[in-house]
Design a protein around this motif. Structure first.
Motif, PDB file in Angstrom:
ATOM      1  N   ASN A 119       9.409   3.597  -9.578  1.00 14.73           N
ATOM      2  CA  ASN A 119       8.751   3.300  -8.305  1.00 14.73           C
ATOM      3  C   ASN A 119       8.714   4.489  -7.360  1.00 14.73           C
ATOM      4  OD1 ASN A 119       7.701   0.790  -8.527  1.00 14.73           O
ATOM      5  ND2 ASN A 119       9.237  -0.250  -7.293  1.00 14.73           N
ATOM      6  N   TYR A 120       9.461   5.553  -7.690  1.00  6.69           N
ATOM      7  CA  TYR A 120       9.346   6.767  -6.882  1.00  6.69           C
ATOM      8  C   TYR A 120       8.318   7.701  -7.517  1.00  6.69           C
ATOM      9  CZ  TYR A 120      13.374   5.317  -4.086  1.00  6.69           C
ATOM     10  OH  TYR A 120      14.220   4.635  -3.246  1.00  6.69           O
ATOM     11  N   ASP A 121       7.338   7.084  -8.134  1.00  7.72           N
ATOM     12  CA  ASP A 121       6.173   7.792  -8.669  1.00  7.72           C
ATOM     13  C   ASP A 121       6.572   9.035  -9.454  1.00  7.72           C
ATOM     14  OD1 ASP A 121       4.612   5.836  -7.621  1.00  7.72           O
ATOM     15  OD2 ASP A 121       4.075   6.929  -5.819  1.00  7.72           O
ATOM     16  N   GLY A 122       7.381   8.776 -10.469  1.00 11.24           N
ATOM     17  CA  GLY A 122       8.061   9.845 -11.212  1.00 11.24           C
ATOM     18  C   GLY A 122       7.185  10.879 -11.886  1.00 11.24           C
ATOM     19  N   LEU A 123       7.853  11.774 -12.562  1.00 20.01           N
ATOM     20  CA  LEU A 123       7.214  12.981 -13.077  1.00 20.01           C
ATOM     21  C   LEU A 123       6.025  12.731 -13.992  1.00 20.01           C
ATOM     22  CD1 LEU A 123      10.417  15.058 -13.833  1.00 20.01           C
ATOM     23  CD2 LEU A 123       8.840  15.319 -11.928  1.00 20.01           C
ATOM     24  N   ASP A 124       6.165  11.797 -14.925  1.00 16.33           N
ATOM     25  CA  ASP A 124       5.099  11.619 -15.911  1.00 16.33           C
ATOM     26  C   ASP A 124       4.514  10.223 -15.851  1.00 16.33           C
ATOM     27  OD1 ASP A 124       5.406  14.173 -17.064  1.00 16.33           O
ATOM     28  OD2 ASP A 124       7.256  13.461 -17.965  1.00 16.33           O
ATOM     29  N   ARG A 125       4.628   9.594 -14.694  1.00 18.84           N
ATOM     30  CA  ARG A 125       4.263   8.201 -14.582  1.00 18.84           C
ATOM     31  C   ARG A 125       2.888   7.870 -15.172  1.00 18.84           C
ATOM     32  NH1 ARG A 125       4.885   4.132  -9.902  1.00 18.84           N
ATOM     33  NH2 ARG A 125       3.222   2.724 -10.412  1.00 18.84           N
ATOM     34  N   ARG A 150       0.804  -1.239   0.000  1.00 20.25           N
ATOM     35  CA  ARG A 150       0.000   0.000   0.000  1.00 20.25           C
ATOM     36  C   ARG A 150       0.834   1.286   0.000  1.00 20.25           C
ATOM     37  NH1 ARG A 150      -4.818  -1.209   4.386  1.00 20.25           N
ATOM     38  NH2 ARG A 150      -5.435  -3.255   3.632  1.00 20.25           N
ATOM     39  N   HIS A 151       2.055   1.246  -0.541  1.00 14.69           N
ATOM     40  CA  HIS A 151       2.927   2.428  -0.475  1.00 14.69           C
ATOM     41  C   HIS A 151       2.866   3.335  -1.691  1.00 14.69           C
ATOM     42  CE1 HIS A 151       4.511   0.402   2.997  1.00 14.69           C
ATOM     43  NE2 HIS A 151       5.244   1.458   3.277  1.00 14.69           N
ATOM     44  N   SER A 152       2.167   2.929  -2.735  1.00  7.49           N
ATOM     45  CA  SER A 152       2.110   3.800  -3.906  1.00  7.49           C
ATOM     46  C   SER A 152       1.489   5.138  -3.520  1.00  7.49           C
ATOM     47  CB  SER A 152       1.259   3.137  -4.989  1.00  7.49           C
ATOM     48  OG  SER A 152       0.884   4.098  -5.937  1.00  7.49           O
ATOM     49  N   THR A 153       2.136   6.245  -3.915  1.00  8.62           N
ATOM     50  CA  THR A 153       1.536   7.557  -3.632  1.00  8.62           C
ATOM     51  C   THR A 153       0.774   8.080  -4.845  1.00  8.62           C
ATOM     52  OG1 THR A 153       3.582   8.669  -4.263  1.00  8.62           O
ATOM     53  CG2 THR A 153       3.258   8.246  -1.915  1.00  8.62           C
ATOM     54  N   SER A 154       0.856   7.352  -5.958  1.00  7.16           N
ATOM     55  CA  SER A 154       0.158   7.819  -7.161  1.00  7.16           C
ATOM     56  C   SER A 154      -1.284   7.336  -7.184  1.00  7.16           C
ATOM     57  CB  SER A 154       0.882   7.305  -8.407  1.00  7.16           C
ATOM     58  OG  SER A 154       0.694   5.905  -8.512  1.00  7.16           O
ATOM     59  N   GLY A 155      -1.671   6.506  -6.221  1.00  2.00           N
ATOM     60  CA  GLY A 155      -3.034   5.964  -6.215  1.00  2.00           C
ATOM     61  C   GLY A 155      -3.151   4.698  -7.048  1.00  2.00           C
TER      62      GLY A 155
END
Ligand SMILES: Cc1cc2nc3c(=O)[nH]c(=O)nc-3n(C[C@H](O)[C@H](O)[C@H](O)COP(=O)(O)OP(=O)(O)OC[C@H]3O[C@@H](n4cnc5c(N)ncnc54)[C@H](O)[C@@H]3O)c2cc1C
Length: 488
Positions: free
Chosen positions: A431-437, A77-82
């Motif tokens: 995985n660090y929920d990059g700029l244009d993911r 549950r660590h994704s910050t992008s939803g």
């Protein structure tokens, strides 16, 4: 649009499942079931299913496909992008699947798809073994492995995916397959970097390595100009000289109790205290105000940062890259950025920037087109993390992450040019929920993008697994030729 999940649909699903727990929005367990590491990534799912078998996952996937219900898969549950949440759709939460089996003879670790790294580290430690896992042990093995995976052991053993031997996966058609270098090898290519878009992995088999105690811990310094110069110089020295046994994460943030921005160096040496103290001697001579470095079991290293990056509060991450030798003046500007942002927005006072000084030699040995992961090179990852509570400043915090990640990207491009470094690497850890993911999968997968869209057309032609990246499956004409757009 995802179909609304009605009581009749829930009854239909229940009838096809044998051992899963089902949580609906009216259940007492619902708020916990949709909790995420960042509360800003929580979404009101229409239903949460906690399976314990691949067969129940298969039935749930087929049910969603039949009724056009959006699926989100969650592990740690660590994704910050939803990416592991859904608004009105169905979450397949793997956290009831956490068995780990270690085979000390074969040196393998078989872990179910809902494990955290704590589960894996602890089980492997019983046999004096370890694999390359996350540096914060409450992260899930699911998201971390499928996106690549960097850890303290990367300097010696490469990325997590470089140590992945095979997986069991449930596809959008409901089939349960093994993917490895010998079985469904094209799917195994896709899974190692873009796995979230190809199905639900029910178990991972990792290569295990003998692992004894290590020297590790946090050294805390004030962010004075001398310290910035000394830490940057040491980081450059580490990256230039490490044979993989040493690593360091530099954390720029205000201490938990408040006060001026400090520089925390989490040091790691895969050896004895004597060896570690010798290697980090120059840093120790700088006189840290706190020195927690000592000999410890390897699994304990991955607990060091747990407290400062725990669940709770709103968070946003943005990844970027940097090259060593890194410029002191650039680090000074980053320290200033953290100081001025957290001064202006007190509610975001725990926001931070991390620089990961790992040795890249081993992960650079693998070819860029060997796996979906397309970020191999001598560059290292930086992570900008905003941490706050008031949803009124969501936009400001996200923009700050974007701005600071942009500073890293500009510096990375500048130093690449200066060194004449030409690389096919995408220059950002997805995985660090990059700029244009969400919108630009092509940027995230670079040279591997085209092949991945074709594999997506083969393994998930209806684009059921679309919460993570905006892939457009290319479906062969003989199979109908219809592509379903991504919805992130
Ligand atoms: C505090 C913190 C520390 C971190 N440290 C590291 C680190 O040391 N090294 C590193 O490489 N990265 C690190 N990361 C980044 C981390 O790799 C990603 O956040 C990763 O997505 C976390 O996975 P998860 O399972 O916890 O998250 P989730 O939100 O549960 O899942 C993330 C994504 O993976 C998918 N997914 C998860 N499990 C499965 C599965 N079994 N099958 C199919 N899809 C699945 C989800 O659908 C979603 O798209 C860190 C992140 C945080 C927040």
């Amino acid at each position: 649009m995802s179909t609304t999940i009605t009581p009749a649909l829930i009854e239909e699903l229940k009838a096809s499942l044998t051992s899963s727990t089902i949580v609906t929005p009216s259940d007492e367990a619902y708020p916990e079931a949709i909790t995420r590491w960042s509360s800003a990534a929580e979404k009101p799912a229409g239903l949460v299913v906690f399976p314990t078998t691949a067969s129940d996952i298969s039935h749930t996937i087929l049910f969603c496909s039949r009724h056009n219900i959006e699926i989100a898969t969650s592990c740690g549950r660590h994704s910050t992008s939803g990416a592991s949440s859904t608004d009105g759709g169905l979450v397949i939460d793997l956290s009831h699947m956490r068995t780990v089996i270690v085979d000390p003879g074969a040196k393998t670790i078989t872990a179910e798809g809902g494990c955290t790294w704590e589960d894996v580290d602890n089980a492997a430690a019983v046999h004096g073994l370890a694999t390359v896992g996350g540096t914060v042990n409450h992260t899930g093995i699911g998201g971390l492995t499928l996106g690549g995976g960097y850890g303290w052991l990367s300097g010696q053993h490469g990325l997590t995916i470089d140590n992945l031997l095979s997986v069991s996966i449930v596809l959008s058609c409901g089939s349960i397959l093994t993917a490895s270098p010998h079985k469904n090898s094209d799917l195994f290519f896709a899974i190692r970097g873009a796995g979230q878009c190809f199905g639900i992995v029910t178990s991972f088999v990792y290569l295990a390595h003998p692992q004894g105690p290590v020297y590790a811990g946090m050294l805390l310094f004030p962010s004075s100009p001398e310290v910035i110069a000394g830490v940057t110089e040491f980081m450059n020295h580490l990256v230039a000289t490490s044979k993989g046994e040493s690593a360091m994460v530099v954390a720029i943030s205000r201490p938990p109790a408040g006060g001026d921005v400090a520089i925390g160096c989490i040091v790691f040496y895969n050896g004895t205290t004597e060896e570690g103290e010798r290697f980090f001697g120059k840093l120790l001579e700088m006189g840290p105000v706190v020195n927690q470095a000592r000999e410890m079991e390897y699994r304990k290293v991955n607990e060091i940062m747990n407290g400062s990056v725990g669940f709770g509060g709103r968070k946003n991450l943005k990844g970027s890259s940097f090259l060593c030798p890194l410029n002191q003046e650039f680090v000074r500007r980053i320290v200033e950025e953290v100081a001025s942002f957290t001064e202006e927005y007190k509610d975001a006072g725990r926001s931070m920037v991390l620089l990961e000084a790992f040795s890249s030699g081993v992960w650079e040995k693998r070819g860029m087109e060997e796996m979906a992961f397309a970020n191999r090179g001598p560059h290292l990852s930086s992570m900008v993390g905003a941490v706050w509570n008031d949803s009124g400043i969501d936009k400001v915090c996200r923009e700050w992450c974007r701005k600071v990640a942009g500073m890293f990207t500009a510096e990375f491009e500048r130093s690449k040019k200066e060194r004449g470094l030409e690389s096919q690497a995408v220059g950002e850890y997805a995985n660090y929920d990059g700029l244009d993911r969400g919108t630009n999968a092509e940027k995230m997968f670079g040279v591997n993008y085209k092949r991945l869209t074709e594999l997506k057309g083969k393994y998930d032609p209806g684009n059921l697994f679309r919460r993570s990246y905006a892939f457009l499956p290319v479906v062969a004409e003989e199979a109908g030729g219809v592509s379903v757009p991504a919805m992130v």
